[in-house]
Design a protein around this motif. Structure first.
Motif, short mmCIF file in Angstrom:
data_model
loop_
_atom_site.label_atom_id
_atom_site.label_comp_id
_atom_site.label_asym_id
_atom_site.label_seq_id
_atom_site.Cartn_x
_atom_site.Cartn_y
_atom_site.Cartn_z
N ILE A 43 23.70 53.32 30.66
CA ILE A 43 23.21 52.21 29.85
C ILE A 43 23.73 50.87 30.37
CG2 ILE A 43 23.37 51.16 27.54
CD1 ILE A 43 23.20 54.10 26.44
N GLU A 65 15.55 47.46 28.15
CA GLU A 65 15.74 47.88 26.76
C GLU A 65 15.05 49.22 26.49
OE1 GLU A 65 14.53 46.53 22.22
OE2 GLU A 65 14.39 45.06 23.83
N LEU A 66 13.84 49.39 27.02
CA LEU A 66 13.11 50.63 26.78
C LEU A 66 13.78 51.84 27.42
CD1 LEU A 66 9.42 49.38 27.17
CD2 LEU A 66 10.66 49.89 25.05
N ASN A 70 16.95 52.06 28.20
CA ASN A 70 18.23 52.28 27.52
C ASN A 70 18.03 52.98 26.17
OD1 ASN A 70 19.77 51.28 29.60
ND2 ASN A 70 20.01 49.26 28.70
N LYS A 71 16.93 52.69 25.48
CA LYS A 71 16.62 53.41 24.24
C LYS A 71 16.46 54.90 24.52
CE LYS A 71 14.43 49.85 21.40
NZ LYS A 71 13.18 49.41 20.78
N SER A 72 15.83 55.22 25.62
CA SER A 72 15.68 56.62 25.99
C SER A 72 17.04 57.26 26.28
CB SER A 72 14.76 56.77 27.20
OG SER A 72 13.44 56.46 26.82
N GLU A 121 19.81 56.40 24.89
CA GLU A 121 20.42 56.59 23.58
C GLU A 121 19.82 57.81 22.88
OE1 GLU A 121 19.73 52.77 21.81
OE2 GLU A 121 21.27 51.81 23.05
N ASP A 122 18.51 58.01 23.02
CA ASP A 122 17.86 59.20 22.46
C ASP A 122 18.48 60.47 23.05
OD1 ASP A 122 16.15 57.50 21.07
OD2 ASP A 122 14.46 57.82 22.43
N LYS A 164 22.00 61.05 21.67
CA LYS A 164 22.00 61.60 20.30
C LYS A 164 21.70 63.09 20.31
CE LYS A 164 20.62 57.32 18.07
NZ LYS A 164 19.47 56.56 17.57
N ASN A 195 8.28 60.70 24.08
CA ASN A 195 8.37 59.55 23.17
C ASN A 195 8.84 58.30 23.90
OD1 ASN A 195 7.53 61.14 21.02
ND2 ASN A 195 9.62 61.67 20.43
N GLY A 196 9.80 58.46 24.77
CA GLY A 196 10.31 57.32 25.53
C GLY A 196 9.25 56.72 26.43
N ARG A 256 6.73 54.50 24.82
CA ARG A 256 7.18 53.13 24.50
C ARG A 256 6.70 52.13 25.55
NH1 ARG A 256 13.07 55.37 23.48
NH2 ARG A 256 12.91 55.88 21.27
#
Length: 113
Positions: free
Chosen positions: A6, A33-34, A36-38, A40-41, A44, A62-63, A66
């Motif tokens: 990240i 940002e997109l 990095n969201k993946s 984070e997914d 988790k 899903n990523g 986006r």
């Protein structure tokens, strides 16, 4: 490993993988940002401790979805670079296959089918 992923500077020129850098520099914050969201997914899912291959493949799908609003603004090298970032995430968790999602993103179909 997710934190390192990240925090690293993304979408810059990388001669080792023949990536010339972003075709449109104004997209860098959005793309970063997109992706990095993946990450984070993925993090988790990994933290649950009993993650399945299907969960990661759903996270990839899903990523990648986006990116749909800016997909047409990306050139081939940028789309390939997005895929290599997903491959890095897959390597972190030991995932062997994206379930065809990376091929669908790149080519609009899964050539293995």
């Amino acid at each position: 490993m997710f934190e390192n992923f990240i925090s690293k500077d993304k979408f810059k020129e990388e001669t080792a993988i023949f990536y010339p850098g972003l075709s449109d520099e104004k997209l860098k914050p959005v793309l970063t940002e997109l992706i990095n969201k993946s990450a984070e997914d993925f993090q988790k899912i990994a933290q649950k401790g009993n993650a399945t291959e299907e969960e990661y493949q759903n996270a990839i799908e899903n990523g990648l979805n986006r990116f749909s609003s800016i997909y047409l603004e990306l050139d081939t090298e940028d789309r390939e670079r997005i895929c290599t970032y997903y491959e890095e995430l897959m390597d972190i968790v030991g995932l062997e296959s994206s379930g065809g999602h990376l091929n669908n993103f790149m080519y609009g179909f899964d050539p293995s089918k």
